[in-house]
Design an enzyme around this catalytic site. Structure first.
Site, PDB file in Angstrom:
ATOM      1  N   ASP A  86       0.810  -1.233   0.000  1.00 45.55           N
ATOM      2  CA  ASP A  86       0.000   0.000   0.000  1.00 45.55           C
ATOM      3  C   ASP A  86       0.838   1.276   0.000  1.00 45.55           C
ATOM      4  OD1 ASP A  86       0.752  -0.876   2.550  1.00 45.55           O
ATOM      5  OD2 ASP A  86      -0.886   0.170   3.549  1.00 45.55           O
ATOM      6  N   GLU A 144      -0.739  -2.271   5.087  1.00 42.38           N
ATOM      7  CA  GLU A 144       0.220  -2.245   6.207  1.00 42.38           C
ATOM      8  C   GLU A 144       0.146  -0.892   6.890  1.00 42.38           C
ATOM      9  OE1 GLU A 144       3.259  -1.124   8.638  1.00 42.38           O
ATOM     10  OE2 GLU A 144       3.301  -0.288   6.637  1.00 42.38           O
ATOM     11  N   HIS A 370       7.854   8.551   4.273  1.00 46.54           N
ATOM     12  CA  HIS A 370       6.592   9.297   4.467  1.00 46.54           C
ATOM     13  C   HIS A 370       6.764  10.786   4.143  1.00 46.54           C
ATOM     14  CE1 HIS A 370       4.403   6.090   7.142  1.00 46.54           C
ATOM     15  NE2 HIS A 370       5.209   5.533   6.238  1.00 46.54           N
TER      16      HIS A 370
HETATM   17 ZN   LIG Z   1       5.364   3.490   6.046  1.00 46.61          ZN
HETATM   18 ZN   LIG Z   2       6.614   0.842   5.160  1.00 50.07          ZN
END
Ligand SMILES: [Zn+2]
Ligand SMILES: [Zn+2]
Length: 398
Positions: A86, A144, A370
């Site tokens: 994901d 996840e 991220h």
């Molecule tokens: Zn992550």
């Molecule tokens: Zn990850």
């Protein structure tokens, strides 16, 4: 020696032949990222390849996931290889030609690379299954990042037929140079507990606060008081994180807010410590809201356990890393308060989840996971595939 001047370990000819395809595959996935539980296209790409290569038992699992089996000549043991698929709700700010074309969604954690490596691994193991001393179950796991995908795959029986004896998986690490890995024996990632708090007061006119109960003031006191749960109520030798991540309340500048909602996360490495933390959070909320004449609701959900790497499986990863990457090929790291639901698989089967170094060589391209400009060194795909092959072969040979 700097990371970039270090020569990369040699990969076998079959991996070298696949290298360009792995990059193309990763870029295709990167262009088309999908959020947790929405991995329909990714699932299709994965299943289409697995079936085209003739893998056994290639089928969807857990709604948007996929699984397949490589059945070795001697099927006495089965190893699970896990890859998550994901992406994240982030608007990509990279200008690469393979940048995300989906507004507000981005592979900013490297899961596109995990899928590419696992597909390459499935293909090469399947092609060489005649000399493989065991079987390998692949799970391309959805969700996840939002958590829950691993648990659903286990509920759907991914560890059962054939019964899985051990588990391995890797996470690309843009913080570690290419040519190095990080494996931590024992507890390596924290258990994440999501919390939700609602504070209820009584609405009213902003000019007559004495006739109301201000939920914003009560919530503000609660946020500050909650900071003492870790600083004043936790044994300094224990690791706990308590973060309030969202706070939301009020309608307008001249109305006293009736309700404030907050969400946050608690990270722990021990069930007893988690129990104590939850009790203290509840105690603080009860005390603060009682003092302010407000009320509260508190709920929590622990989506996966502490991720514990098995000592023997970690030793295997370390041994193979030293042999493949050479000196400095294996690094150790203190347990991370991050979380990963690979923990659910490792709760059921001994295994190791490790980091594969993939730091971009140019300093200007280095951003944390991220981050809207996250990227990794794509040479890690072939290097990761070769290392994964060596790990699987070493485990099954034991
Ligand atoms: Zn992550
Ligand atoms: Zn990850």
């Amino acid at each position: 020696m700097s990371a970039s001047s270090r020569s990369l370990p040699a990969v076998r000819p079959s991996v070298r032949r696949l290298a360009a395809e792995l990059v193309a595959l990763r870029r295709d996935l990167h262009r088309h990222p999908e959020l947790s539980w929405q991995e329909r296209r990714t699932q299709e790409v994965v299943l289409e390849r697995l079936r085209a290569w003739g893998l056994e038992d290639a089928r969807p699992i857990a709604d948007t996931g996929a699984t397949a089996l490589v059945r070795g000549a001697r099927a006495d043991r089965t190893l699970l290889w896990r890859a998550d698929m994901d992406a994240l709700p982030i608007q990509e700010r990279n200008e690469a030609e393979y940048a995300s074309i989906i507004p507000g969604v981005m592979h900013a954690c490297g899961h596109d690379g995990h899928v590419a490596i696992a597909l390459g691994l499935a293909r090469l193991l399947h092609e060489g299954r005649g000399s493989l001393a065991g079987s390998v179950r692949f799970v391309f796991q959805p969700a996840e990042e939002s958590a829950g995908g691993a648990r659903r795959c286990i509920e759907a029986g991914v560890l059962d037929e054939p019964a899985v004896d051990a588990a391995l998986g890797l996470h690309i690490d843009a913080d570690t140079p290419l040519g190095a890995t990080v494996a931590t024996a024992g507890p390596a990632f924290a258990a994440p507990t999501a919390i939700a708090i609602t504070i209820r007061g009584r609405g009213g006119h902003a000019a007559q606060p004495h006739q109301a109960v201000d939920a914003i003031v009560a919530a503000s006191q609660a946020v500050v008081a909650l900071q003492t749960v870790v600083s004043r109520s936790t044994d300094p030798a224990d690791t706990v994180v308590l973060t309030i991540g969202t706070i939301e309340g009020g309608e307008r500048h001249n109305i006293i807010a009736e309700q404030v909602r907050m969400t946050g996360t608690i990270r722990t490495f021990d069930d007893k410590v988690l129990g104590h933390t939850l009790k203290r959070v509840e105690g603080v909320l009860a005390g603060v809201t009682a003092a302010m004449g407000a009320e509260y609701e508190f709920s929590h959900y622990t989506s996966c356990p502490v991720l514990v790497n098995d000592a023997a499986m970690t030793a295997l990863v370390e041994r193979e890393a030293a042999a493949f990457f050479g000196d400095g090929g294996i690094r150790r790291r203190a347990p991370s308060t991050g979380a990963d639901d690979m923990a659910c698989f490792l709760e059921k089967a001994p295994g190791c989840y490790f980091f594969l170094g993939a730091q971009p060589p140019q300093r200007s391209r280095r951003f944390p996971h991220h981050h809207p400009r996250f990227d990794f060194d794509e040479r890690a795909l072939a290097v990761g595939l070769e290392f994964a092959l060596r790990l699987v072969e070493a485990y099954l040979k034991q």
